[in-house]
Design a protein around this motif. Structure first.
Motif, PDB file in Angstrom:
ATOM      1  N   GLU A   4      17.320 -54.222  -0.172  1.00 49.98           N
ATOM      2  CA  GLU A   4      18.449 -55.010   0.179  1.00 49.98           C
ATOM      3  C   GLU A   4      18.734 -56.107  -1.262  1.00 49.98           C
ATOM      4  N   ARG A   5      17.630 -56.152  -2.062  1.00 54.35           N
ATOM      5  CA  ARG A   5      18.129 -56.816  -3.440  1.00 54.35           C
ATOM      6  C   ARG A   5      18.890 -56.156  -4.519  1.00 54.35           C
ATOM      7  N   GLN A   6      19.065 -54.858  -4.189  1.00 54.72           N
ATOM      8  CA  GLN A   6      19.865 -54.059  -5.033  1.00 54.72           C
ATOM      9  C   GLN A   6      19.555 -53.905  -6.424  1.00 54.72           C
ATOM     10  N   TYR A   7      18.116 -54.016  -6.761  1.00 57.94           N
ATOM     11  CA  TYR A   7      17.550 -54.096  -8.177  1.00 57.94           C
ATOM     12  C   TYR A   7      17.781 -52.392  -8.680  1.00 57.94           C
ATOM     13  N   ASN A   8      17.839 -52.596 -10.095  1.00 58.54           N
ATOM     14  CA  ASN A   8      17.741 -51.285 -10.954  1.00 58.54           C
ATOM     15  C   ASN A   8      16.122 -51.056 -11.175  1.00 58.54           C
ATOM     16  N   ILE A   9      15.204 -50.640 -10.327  1.00 60.59           N
ATOM     17  CA  ILE A   9      13.961 -50.245 -10.321  1.00 60.59           C
ATOM     18  C   ILE A   9      13.527 -49.282 -11.808  1.00 60.59           C
ATOM     19  N   GLU A  10      12.760 -49.862 -12.487  1.00 60.81           N
ATOM     20  CA  GLU A  10      12.193 -48.900 -13.459  1.00 60.81           C
ATOM     21  C   GLU A  10      11.074 -48.334 -13.241  1.00 60.81           C
ATOM     22  N   TYR A  11       9.985 -48.892 -12.469  1.00 56.83           N
ATOM     23  CA  TYR A  11       8.714 -48.439 -12.614  1.00 56.83           C
ATOM     24  C   TYR A  11       8.165 -49.514 -11.381  1.00 56.83           C
ATOM     25  N   ILE A  12       7.177 -48.800 -10.616  1.00 54.87           N
ATOM     26  CA  ILE A  12       6.175 -49.410  -9.633  1.00 54.87           C
ATOM     27  C   ILE A  12       4.893 -48.959 -10.031  1.00 54.87           C
ATOM     28  N   HIS A  13       3.984 -50.044 -10.219  1.00 56.42           N
ATOM     29  CA  HIS A  13       2.498 -49.772 -10.770  1.00 56.42           C
ATOM     30  C   HIS A  13       1.746 -50.189  -9.644  1.00 56.42           C
ATOM     31  N   GLU A  14       0.934 -49.419  -9.067  1.00 57.33           N
ATOM     32  CA  GLU A  14      -0.268 -49.920  -7.985  1.00 57.33           C
ATOM     33  C   GLU A  14      -1.196 -50.629  -9.027  1.00 57.33           C
ATOM     34  N   LEU A  15      -1.699 -51.901  -8.839  1.00 58.91           N
ATOM     35  CA  LEU A  15      -2.666 -52.645  -9.610  1.00 58.91           C
ATOM     36  C   LEU A  15      -3.855 -52.252  -8.903  1.00 58.91           C
ATOM     37  N   ASP A  16      -4.821 -51.739  -9.662  1.00 57.17           N
ATOM     38  CA  ASP A  16      -6.375 -52.129  -9.276  1.00 57.17           C
ATOM     39  C   ASP A  16      -6.805 -53.211  -9.468  1.00 57.17           C
ATOM     40  N   LYS A  44      12.667 -57.521 -15.652  1.00 60.00           N
ATOM     41  CA  LYS A  44      11.642 -58.674 -14.926  1.00 60.00           C
ATOM     42  C   LYS A  44      10.775 -57.823 -14.155  1.00 60.00           C
ATOM     43  N   SER A  45       9.821 -58.628 -13.592  1.00 59.09           N
ATOM     44  CA  SER A  45       8.734 -58.237 -12.513  1.00 59.09           C
ATOM     45  C   SER A  45       8.618 -58.930 -11.299  1.00 59.09           C
ATOM     46  N   VAL A  46       8.079 -58.301 -10.504  1.00 61.30           N
ATOM     47  CA  VAL A  46       8.023 -58.942  -9.105  1.00 61.30           C
ATOM     48  C   VAL A  46       6.620 -58.207  -8.402  1.00 61.30           C
ATOM     49  N   TYR A  47       5.791 -58.863  -7.790  1.00 60.14           N
ATOM     50  CA  TYR A  47       4.669 -58.417  -7.234  1.00 60.14           C
ATOM     51  C   TYR A  47       4.930 -58.219  -5.578  1.00 60.14           C
ATOM     52  N   VAL A  48       4.587 -56.928  -5.210  1.00 56.51           N
ATOM     53  CA  VAL A  48       4.763 -56.723  -3.819  1.00 56.51           C
ATOM     54  C   VAL A  48       3.681 -56.114  -2.906  1.00 56.51           C
ATOM     55  N   GLU A  49       3.340 -56.610  -1.801  1.00 55.87           N
ATOM     56  CA  GLU A  49       2.190 -56.089  -1.058  1.00 55.87           C
ATOM     57  C   GLU A  49       2.993 -54.909  -0.295  1.00 55.87           C
ATOM     58  N   ALA A  50       2.074 -53.950  -0.214  1.00 56.90           N
ATOM     59  CA  ALA A  50       2.571 -52.681   0.457  1.00 56.90           C
ATOM     60  C   ALA A  50       1.576 -51.825   0.559  1.00 56.90           C
ATOM     61  N   GLU A  51       1.596 -50.743   1.662  1.00 60.09           N
ATOM     62  CA  GLU A  51       0.796 -49.450   1.612  1.00 60.09           C
ATOM     63  C   GLU A  51       1.333 -48.477   0.747  1.00 60.09           C
ATOM     64  N   THR A  52       2.454 -48.120   0.558  1.00 57.87           N
ATOM     65  CA  THR A  52       2.962 -47.155  -0.411  1.00 57.87           C
ATOM     66  C   THR A  52       3.862 -47.550  -1.441  1.00 57.87           C
ATOM     67  N   ILE A  53       4.058 -46.590  -2.228  1.00 55.23           N
ATOM     68  CA  ILE A  53       5.512 -46.998  -3.121  1.00 55.23           C
ATOM     69  C   ILE A  53       6.751 -46.855  -2.359  1.00 55.23           C
ATOM     70  N   ARG A  54       7.019 -46.134  -1.240  1.00 53.80           N
ATOM     71  CA  ARG A  54       8.009 -45.928  -0.487  1.00 53.80           C
ATOM     72  C   ARG A  54       8.385 -47.101   0.026  1.00 53.80           C
ATOM     73  N   ILE A  82      -1.374 -54.053  -3.593  1.00 54.70           N
ATOM     74  CA  ILE A  82      -0.589 -54.838  -4.557  1.00 54.70           C
ATOM     75  C   ILE A  82       0.132 -53.983  -5.467  1.00 54.70           C
ATOM     76  N   TYR A  83       1.447 -54.058  -5.613  1.00 55.93           N
ATOM     77  CA  TYR A  83       2.144 -53.172  -6.677  1.00 55.93           C
ATOM     78  C   TYR A  83       3.055 -54.228  -7.447  1.00 55.93           C
ATOM     79  N   LYS A  84       3.171 -53.862  -8.778  1.00 53.50           N
ATOM     80  CA  LYS A  84       4.037 -54.519  -9.924  1.00 53.50           C
ATOM     81  C   LYS A  84       5.049 -53.551  -9.880  1.00 53.50           C
TER      82      LYS A  84
END
Length: 69
Positions: free
Chosen positions: A39-51, A21-31, A2-4
């Protein structure tokens, strides 16, 4: 995993903490997270893998909602 993801809604907007703002996404990698959100055209600041500890904290905060992307 899970990534924030911290982001601004408008891609041309300069990051300002008060509008972040923040969103939580389930994925295998940051890529994969970036691909899922492209597709959402967000300006992503940071992606944090949650332990496990951080994930539990986020769930208890009341703001946790896993995004279906």
């Amino acid at each position: 995993m899970i990534y924030k993801v911290l982001y601004q809604e408008l891609p041309e907007e300069v990051p300002v903490r008060e509008r972040t703002k923040s969103v939580y996404v389930e994925a295998e990698t940051i890529r994969e997270v970036r691909t899922k959100l492209s597709e959402r055209q967000y300006n992503i600041e940071y992606i944090h893998e949650l332990d496990e500890a951080h994930l539990e904290f986020e769930k208890q905060s009341g703001n946790f909602e896993l995004e279906n992307v």
